[in-house]
Design an enzyme around this catalytic site. Structure first.
Site, PDB file in Angstrom:
ATOM      1  CB  CYS A  72      42.866  34.841  40.704  1.00 15.99           C
ATOM      2  SG  CYS A  72      43.380  35.497  39.619  1.00 15.99           S
ATOM      3  CG  ASP A 127      42.051  30.649  43.050  1.00 17.76           C
ATOM      4  OD1 ASP A 127      40.691  31.018  42.326  1.00 17.76           O
ATOM      5  OD2 ASP A 127      43.070  30.788  42.485  1.00 17.76           O
TER       6      ASP A 127
END
Length: 277
Positions: free
Chosen positions: A184, A191
């Protein structure tokens, strides 16, 4: 609508969850700021595309106060001037939890209005109700998987310089990997995703491509920005005449984000989730 920056978003901050409808919770972010980093001009995008979001935790009340649930699909055009920060998206969806709606069609229409205003372009919204849940499918991304290649890796930042292609051999093929990971932009949280690359052009060196994709492992950027970076880097380094990049990221907070970018295909594949999603 004013352009906001990621550091002003609700990401990484303690927030109170609103359970009554509140569209002001949506936090749009200008796409162009990050596109400038990769040399993409707003007036001449090298791709068309769409961001497909799936909302697995959508709930509201019917006119008599009875809770309802559904799975929502949101399609946000890549040409929209703004993306929507994911935590704000989740907070916005949660604001329907104790909100009475006349019908599911009224809910979809209101979602579309709010999201379109935030993104600056028309957003398509569809909602699947429980009788349709059994038809939901799981399918892996198309393409020949690169992940079994026996390569050594010592770089975990994007490095387009490693990409290469053989100009003497023109091919049409689809390659994929489940080893895509980025972080992120604001919080640094991981992620996880899978990516498919469909192209026609000089044959891309597969080991080089896998090293390049693994290079996102410690890179901080939003999902949409990572996919556009991949598209632009492959286009410049390998010179395919046709290129599509499609990534599906695992869900967080009940939302997954699946960016799709192409310079030759008219529409993305169906929104079919992978096993990890």
């Amino acid at each position: 609508m004013q352009n906001l920056t990621p550091e002003h978003s609700p990401l990484g901050k303690t927030v109170s969850y609103q359970d009554q409808y509140d569209p002001s919770l949506l936090f749009p972010i200008a796409r162009q700021t990050k596109r400038e980093e990769i040399g993409v001009e707003e007036a001449a995008l090298p791709f068309a595309g769409i961001d497909i979001w799936t909302g697995f935790e959508l709930s509201w009340l019917n006119p008599r106060g009875k809770p309802q649930v559904g799975i929502a699909t949101f399609r946000i055009p890549a040409a929209s001037p703004r993306l929507i920060e994911s935590k704000s998206f989740k907070l916005y969806l949660n604001s329907y939890n104790q909100t009475r709606m006349d019908s599911v069609n009224a809910l979809a229409a209101q979602l579309a209005r709010d999201l379109s205003e935030a993104a600056g372009a028309e957003v398509d919204v569809s909602i699947a109700l429980p009788p349709a849940f059994a038809a939901e499918q799981v399918c892996e991304l198309a393409g020949e998987c690169l992940d079994d290649l026996d390569i050594a890796v010592d770089n975990y930042a994007p490095c387009p310089e490693v990409l290469k292609a053989d100009a003497t051999e023109i091919v049409s093929e689809t390659l994929c990997s489940n080893l895509l990971k980025s972080n992120c932009l604001v919080t640094g949280q991981p992620d996880w995703g899978s990516v498919s690359i469909r192209y026609t052009g000089p044959k891309i060196d597969r080991e080089a491509l896998l090293r390049y994709l693994i290079g996102f492992r410690q890179h901080n950027e939003f999902h949409e920005q990572c996919v556009e970076r991949i598209f632009v880097d492959v286009l410049r380094a390998c010179a395919p005449t046709q290129l599509t990049v499609y990534a599906r990221y695992t869900r967080r907070g009940g939302l997954d984000i699946n960016p799709w970018r192409s310079n030759f295909e008219a529409a993305p594949q169906d929104n079919v989730r992978t096993a990890r999603q």
